[in-house]
Design a protein around this motif. Structure first.
Motif, PDB file in Angstrom:
ATOM      1  N   ARG A 373       0.819  -1.210   0.000  1.00  0.00           N
ATOM      2  CA  ARG A 373       0.000   0.000   0.000  1.00  0.00           C
ATOM      3  C   ARG A 373       0.854   1.262   0.000  1.00  0.00           C
ATOM      4  O   ARG A 373       0.539   2.226  -0.703  1.00  0.00           O
ATOM      5  CB  ARG A 373      -0.914   0.003   1.238  1.00  0.00           C
ATOM      6  CG  ARG A 373      -1.802   1.228   1.367  1.00  0.00           C
ATOM      7  CD  ARG A 373      -2.565   1.221   2.689  1.00  0.00           C
ATOM      8  NE  ARG A 373      -1.667   1.299   3.839  1.00  0.00           N
ATOM      9  CZ  ARG A 373      -1.140   2.431   4.298  1.00  0.00           C
ATOM     10  NH1 ARG A 373      -1.407   3.593   3.700  1.00  0.00           N
ATOM     11  NH2 ARG A 373      -0.352   2.415   5.349  1.00  0.00           N
ATOM     12  N   VAL A 374       1.943   1.265   0.772  1.00  0.00           N
ATOM     13  CA  VAL A 374       2.735   2.494   0.904  1.00  0.00           C
ATOM     14  C   VAL A 374       3.705   2.677  -0.262  1.00  0.00           C
ATOM     15  O   VAL A 374       4.234   3.777  -0.459  1.00  0.00           O
ATOM     16  CB  VAL A 374       3.501   2.530   2.245  1.00  0.00           C
ATOM     17  CG1 VAL A 374       2.548   2.356   3.409  1.00  0.00           C
ATOM     18  CG2 VAL A 374       4.598   1.482   2.297  1.00  0.00           C
ATOM     19  N   LEU A 375       3.975   1.621  -1.043  1.00  0.00           N
ATOM     20  CA  LEU A 375       4.861   1.754  -2.196  1.00  0.00           C
ATOM     21  C   LEU A 375       4.119   2.377  -3.372  1.00  0.00           C
ATOM     22  O   LEU A 375       2.930   2.109  -3.592  1.00  0.00           O
ATOM     23  CB  LEU A 375       5.396   0.381  -2.606  1.00  0.00           C
ATOM     24  CG  LEU A 375       6.450  -0.247  -1.692  1.00  0.00           C
ATOM     25  CD1 LEU A 375       6.715  -1.681  -2.125  1.00  0.00           C
ATOM     26  CD2 LEU A 375       7.738   0.567  -1.701  1.00  0.00           C
ATOM     27  N   ASP A 376       4.832   3.190  -4.156  1.00  0.00           N
ATOM     28  CA  ASP A 376       4.230   3.691  -5.386  1.00  0.00           C
ATOM     29  C   ASP A 376       4.258   2.583  -6.438  1.00  0.00           C
ATOM     30  O   ASP A 376       4.741   1.481  -6.199  1.00  0.00           O
ATOM     31  CB  ASP A 376       4.924   4.969  -5.858  1.00  0.00           C
ATOM     32  CG  ASP A 376       6.401   4.766  -6.160  1.00  0.00           C
ATOM     33  OD1 ASP A 376       6.785   3.639  -6.559  1.00  0.00           O
ATOM     34  OD2 ASP A 376       7.185   5.710  -5.999  1.00  0.00           O
ATOM     35  N   GLU A 377       3.740   2.866  -7.630  1.00  0.00           N
ATOM     36  CA  GLU A 377       3.559   1.807  -8.632  1.00  0.00           C
ATOM     37  C   GLU A 377       4.873   1.191  -9.092  1.00  0.00           C
ATOM     38  O   GLU A 377       4.899   0.048  -9.568  1.00  0.00           O
ATOM     39  CB  GLU A 377       2.782   2.349  -9.828  1.00  0.00           C
ATOM     40  CG  GLU A 377       3.465   3.499 -10.551  1.00  0.00           C
ATOM     41  CD  GLU A 377       2.633   4.015 -11.711  1.00  0.00           C
ATOM     42  OE1 GLU A 377       3.139   4.892 -12.450  1.00  0.00           O
ATOM     43  OE2 GLU A 377       1.501   3.550 -11.886  1.00  0.00           O
ATOM     44  N   ASP A 378       5.967   1.918  -8.970  1.00  0.00           N
ATOM     45  CA  ASP A 378       7.280   1.377  -9.336  1.00  0.00           C
ATOM     46  C   ASP A 378       8.114   1.043  -8.102  1.00  0.00           C
ATOM     47  O   ASP A 378       9.328   0.836  -8.204  1.00  0.00           O
ATOM     48  CB  ASP A 378       8.045   2.394 -10.199  1.00  0.00           C
ATOM     49  CG  ASP A 378       7.417   2.574 -11.571  1.00  0.00           C
ATOM     50  OD1 ASP A 378       6.867   1.581 -12.096  1.00  0.00           O
ATOM     51  OD2 ASP A 378       7.460   3.696 -12.103  1.00  0.00           O
ATOM     52  N   GLY A 379       7.475   0.992  -6.945  1.00  0.00           N
ATOM     53  CA  GLY A 379       8.203   0.812  -5.696  1.00  0.00           C
ATOM     54  C   GLY A 379       8.761  -0.597  -5.524  1.00  0.00           C
ATOM     55  O   GLY A 379       8.329  -1.559  -6.161  1.00  0.00           O
ATOM     56  N   LEU A 380       9.723  -0.706  -4.609  1.00  0.00           N
ATOM     57  CA  LEU A 380      10.443  -1.962  -4.373  1.00  0.00           C
ATOM     58  C   LEU A 380      10.502  -2.253  -2.884  1.00  0.00           C
ATOM     59  O   LEU A 380      10.791  -1.368  -2.077  1.00  0.00           O
ATOM     60  CB  LEU A 380      11.866  -1.855  -4.923  1.00  0.00           C
ATOM     61  CG  LEU A 380      12.785  -3.060  -4.710  1.00  0.00           C
ATOM     62  CD1 LEU A 380      12.321  -4.241  -5.552  1.00  0.00           C
ATOM     63  CD2 LEU A 380      14.227  -2.685  -5.052  1.00  0.00           C
ATOM     64  N   TYR A 381      10.218  -3.503  -2.541  1.00  0.00           N
ATOM     65  CA  TYR A 381      10.390  -3.980  -1.166  1.00  0.00           C
ATOM     66  C   TYR A 381      11.568  -4.940  -1.132  1.00  0.00           C
ATOM     67  O   TYR A 381      11.646  -5.877  -1.934  1.00  0.00           O
ATOM     68  CB  TYR A 381       9.130  -4.694  -0.687  1.00  0.00           C
ATOM     69  CG  TYR A 381       9.260  -5.322   0.698  1.00  0.00           C
ATOM     70  CD1 TYR A 381       9.531  -4.534   1.812  1.00  0.00           C
ATOM     71  CD2 TYR A 381       9.102  -6.698   0.878  1.00  0.00           C
ATOM     72  CE1 TYR A 381       9.644  -5.103   3.083  1.00  0.00           C
ATOM     73  CE2 TYR A 381       9.201  -7.268   2.143  1.00  0.00           C
ATOM     74  CZ  TYR A 381       9.481  -6.472   3.230  1.00  0.00           C
ATOM     75  OH  TYR A 381       9.592  -7.030   4.479  1.00  0.00           O
ATOM     76  N   VAL A 382      12.506  -4.698  -0.211  1.00  0.00           N
ATOM     77  CA  VAL A 382      13.682  -5.547  -0.044  1.00  0.00           C
ATOM     78  C   VAL A 382      13.772  -5.911   1.426  1.00  0.00           C
ATOM     79  O   VAL A 382      13.689  -5.036   2.298  1.00  0.00           O
ATOM     80  CB  VAL A 382      14.975  -4.823  -0.469  1.00  0.00           C
ATOM     81  CG1 VAL A 382      16.164  -5.775  -0.398  1.00  0.00           C
ATOM     82  CG2 VAL A 382      14.851  -4.259  -1.865  1.00  0.00           C
ATOM     83  N   ALA A 383      13.936  -7.207   1.719  1.00  0.00           N
ATOM     84  CA  ALA A 383      13.971  -7.641   3.118  1.00  0.00           C
ATOM     85  C   ALA A 383      15.111  -8.623   3.354  1.00  0.00           C
ATOM     86  O   ALA A 383      15.424  -9.461   2.497  1.00  0.00           O
ATOM     87  CB  ALA A 383      12.649  -8.280   3.522  1.00  0.00           C
ATOM     88  N   ASN A 384      15.691  -8.522   4.524  1.00  0.00           N
ATOM     89  CA  ASN A 384      16.724  -9.443   4.985  1.00  0.00           C
ATOM     90  C   ASN A 384      16.066 -10.579   5.755  1.00  0.00           C
ATOM     91  O   ASN A 384      15.304 -10.335   6.696  1.00  0.00           O
ATOM     92  CB  ASN A 384      17.711  -8.690   5.889  1.00  0.00           C
ATOM     93  CG  ASN A 384      18.757  -9.603   6.499  1.00  0.00           C
ATOM     94  OD1 ASN A 384      19.132 -10.622   5.909  1.00  0.00           O
ATOM     95  ND2 ASN A 384      19.244  -9.247   7.676  1.00  0.00           N
TER      96      ASN A 384
END
Length: 493
Positions: A373-384
């Motif tokens: 929800r908080v990412l824009d349409e080109d957003g990226l989530y990266v997790a360790n």
């Protein structure tokens, strides 16, 4: 025995039992991890102590003079409590196989003795059978109230202001003083001076016991260790785990492989030096927010870090200033996500750990929906992620993300992510990336190679095969601690 004295003894002893229980969790976390299993173990031992103490206290009160039992119960428990920090830390460092036995005794002995106070005092107050219900009910209620107040005071006041060793030594001192007052009133037992010396000895032993912290925060035993090979190099150690490496002179130096992998993923996903609006779930030493500030001027990083003590270390010892576009909020990561506007972030980085595991409520489909929800349409989530053995947790988390985002990939050692069948999986750190837009995997691999991580990317059919039949995590089903393979890592978040 007067009513006020009876109430004070029952209230105080129950108060002390809960202080011991909660603080024991803090003492054991650096060695057993801050997991559901550790909490369950400590709670189970404490309840066993209460049940055993209540039963035996009532039995002995019927067979012996109850007045002669209260002083020893308070005094001996005080001496044991004062010795607990030194005993647990020394055992953990020198004889770790005996840690559970030592921890059990450190909770069982004082917990049982203190729990025995209520039935002993009840026996003394039962002078009229017609008032049995009133006396038993009143003292039972006072005992429960003492436990409630002990829980609240410890969790909200004591742990926030005092080191755990100081809490236990102080509690031990109070219990021995209580024993002395009881002894003075009954003129019976004469063991208080010896126990007072034992408390002093426990305090002195704690100062020389191994495993001491530079700082005890609300959640961690924290130390900052200087790197002898780099002038500005500092390692933030939380509960014995290396959580962050920071070069205060060069924020572009990334020591840990997983941080280099995160940098490779982000740098491949966004044009060079383009400022980003980033949200970081978990702060630690703020290694990656500093890197973004240095390599992408104008970037604004909002960090949710639950431990205000760690934030204080960042400011006092790791060079964090109000400049550089890094805004740190002391808050839970899930609640921090909820406060963000929709489509307000280019990047979200997940790097929060409680002990050796990601807090379960940050792993679920509902939490990932909030990330999306908080990412824009080109957003990226990266997790360790960190896992070992069968990698059951890592597979479940990637399955959860695959059900939330259109494009998901995992970066890690080839053997760990199913790309090298000839090698044995050792487990450790791996990076998961998720987005609703395609990620340039070739550019990402080139960046990973340039940073000498040795890591590869699994996606498509390879990733589907690696996930297998892993069940996605939800707020209703997230057994993260049970899925994780136990181990003692070399680096954390």
């Amino acid at each position: 025995m007067g009513t006020r004295t009876a109430v004070a003894l029952v209230f105080g002893s129950s108060f002390a039992v809960l202080v011991v229980e909660i603080v024991a969790l803090r003492l054991l976390a650096p060695y057993l991890g801050l997991t559901l299993e550790t909490s369950t173990l400590v709670i189970g031992i404490a309840l066993t102590a209460i049940a055993t103490g209540s039963w035996l206290g009532g039995r002995f009160a019927d067979q012996l003079d109850p007045r002669r039992l209260i002083g020893p119960s308070l005094g001996v428990s005080g001496a044991v409590v004062a010795f607990t920090p030194a005993a647990l830390r020394t055992t953990a460092e020198l004889s770790p196989d005996l840690l559970l036995l030592t921890a059990s005794l450190a909770i069982l002995v004082p917990g049982g003795l203190l729990a025995a106070v209520t039935p002993i005092v009840t026996k003394l107050r039962l002078t009229n059978l017609e008032q049995t219900g009133t006396v038993v009910g009143r003292l039972s209620g006072v005992s429960t109230l003492g436990a409630i107040v002990g829980t609240v005071i410890t969790g909200f006041v004591l742990v926030a202001r005092l080191p755990v060793s100081g809490i236990l030594i102080g509690l031990g001192t109070c219990l021995v003083v209580g024993a002395a007052l009881v002894e003075w009133r009954t003129r019976g037992w004469k063991g208080t001076p010896a126990l007072a010396l034992a408390v002093v000895a426990g305090g002195l032993a704690t100062t020389v016991a191994p495993g001491a912290c530079d700082t005890e925060t609300r959640y961690h035993c924290a130390r900052v260790v200087a790197d002898p090979d780099r002038t500005g190099g500092r390692t933030l150690v939380l509960d014995g785990v290396r959580h962050s490496y920071v070069d205060v002179d060069d924020p572009t130096h990334l020591e840990f492989a997983y941080v280099r992998a995160i940098a490779a993923v982000v740098d491949a996903a966004f044009p060079a030096r383009e400022p980003l609006s980033a949200h970081h779930i978990g702060g630690g030493g703020l290694t990656f927010p500093r890197y973004l500030a240095a390599t992408r001027p104008g970037t604004h990083s909002l960090v949710s870090e639950i431990d205000g003590g760690v934030v204080g270390i960042d400011r006092d010892e790791l060079g964090l200033t109000s400049r550089g576009g890094i805004d740190v909020r002391v808050e839970d990561g899930r609640l921090g996500l909820r406060r963000l506007d929709a489509a307000s972030r280019d990047l979200v980085v997940g790097d929060a750990f409680g002990g050796v595991s990601v807090p379960w409520h940050l792993t679920t489909a509902e939490a990932m929906a909030d990330v999306r929800r908080v990412l824009d349409e080109d957003g990226l989530y990266v997790a360790n992620l960190i896992d070992h053995g069968a990698l059951a947790f890592a597979r479940a988390e990637v399955a959860t993300l695959s059900a939330t985002f259109e494009h998901v990939a995992v970066v890690g050692e080839p053997a760990d992510i199913g790309l090298d069948a000839t090698a044995t999986s050792k487990g450790g750190n791996m990076i998961v990336l998720a987005s609703d837009r395609p990620v340039d995997l070739r550019a990402t691999q080139e960046r990973l190679d340039a940073r000498e991580t040795g890591w590869k990317i699994a996606t498509g059919d390879d990733l589907t095969s690696w996930i297998g039949d892993a069940r996605r995590l939800t707020d209703d089903y997230a057994p993260v601690d049970q899925l994780l393979q136990p181990y003692r890592p070399q680096s954390g978040s």
